[in-house]
Motif scaffolding. Structure first.
Motif, mmCIF file in Angstrom:
data_model
loop_
_atom_site.group_PDB
_atom_site.id
_atom_site.type_symbol
_atom_site.label_atom_id
_atom_site.label_comp_id
_atom_site.label_asym_id
_atom_site.label_seq_id
_atom_site.Cartn_x
_atom_site.Cartn_y
_atom_site.Cartn_z
ATOM 1 N N VAL A 42 0.588 -1.131 0.099
ATOM 2 C CA VAL A 42 0.001 0.067 -0.098
ATOM 3 C C VAL A 42 0.653 1.390 0.219
ATOM 4 O O VAL A 42 1.623 1.330 0.998
ATOM 5 C CB VAL A 42 -0.894 -0.104 1.212
ATOM 6 C CG1 VAL A 42 -1.890 1.341 1.177
ATOM 7 C CG2 VAL A 42 -1.739 -1.303 1.308
ATOM 8 N N ASN A 45 -0.558 6.914 -0.748
ATOM 9 C CA ASN A 45 -2.090 7.489 -0.731
ATOM 10 C C ASN A 45 -3.329 6.341 -0.747
ATOM 11 O O ASN A 45 -3.963 6.675 -0.905
ATOM 12 C CB ASN A 45 -1.974 7.923 -2.403
ATOM 13 C CG ASN A 45 -1.075 9.088 -2.947
ATOM 14 O OD1 ASN A 45 -0.993 10.003 -1.914
ATOM 15 N ND2 ASN A 45 -0.803 8.773 -4.058
ATOM 16 N N GLY A 46 -2.519 5.211 -0.023
ATOM 17 C CA GLY A 46 -3.663 4.265 0.360
ATOM 18 C C GLY A 46 -3.888 3.204 -0.803
ATOM 19 O O GLY A 46 -4.782 2.536 -0.788
#
Length: 116
Positions: A42, A45-46
């Motif tokens: 991940v 920015n997710g």
């Protein structure tokens, strides 16, 4: 045996295209998949990003490392194409021309995508 400048250019473009075909193209993913493990990370920015990591140990690791290195695969592609051409020029020429034309098309497409 010396080759002409035109032969050198054709073999170089063919080697470029064959290397990209082996290392990056989706159509040859089945060749690479036995030598890699998929890892998902991940980012900041997710968003999930998929990475291919060479399998550990033995010949699978060696081939995985080779296939993940564009420069390494390029050396072997160039060597194979040169030997093929020098040994059997009549059989190699059509194959080399197809790869060379595809290589030129790939270069043109990259330029168009980048600057237009």
């Amino acid at each position: 045996m010396l080759i002409s400048w035109m032969e050198l250019i054709v073999i170089s473009l063919a080697s470029f295209r064959l290397t990209r075909l082996i290392v990056f193209d989706k159509i040859t993913e089945f060749i690479r998949s036995p030598f890699f493990v998929e890892e998902v990370e991940v980012n900041e920015n997710g968003e999930e990003e998929l990475y291919y990591v060479p399998k550990s140990g033995g010949i699978n690791h060696f081939i995985g490392e080779l296939l993940s290195c564009y420069w390494c695969t390029g050396i072997w592609s160039a060597a194979g194409l040169c030997l093929f051409y020098l040994q059997w020029p009549a059989f190699a020429t059509p194959f080399l021309l197809i790869l060379a034309v595809a290589g030129i098309a790939a270069i043109i497409e990259t330029i168009i995508q980048r600057y237009l």
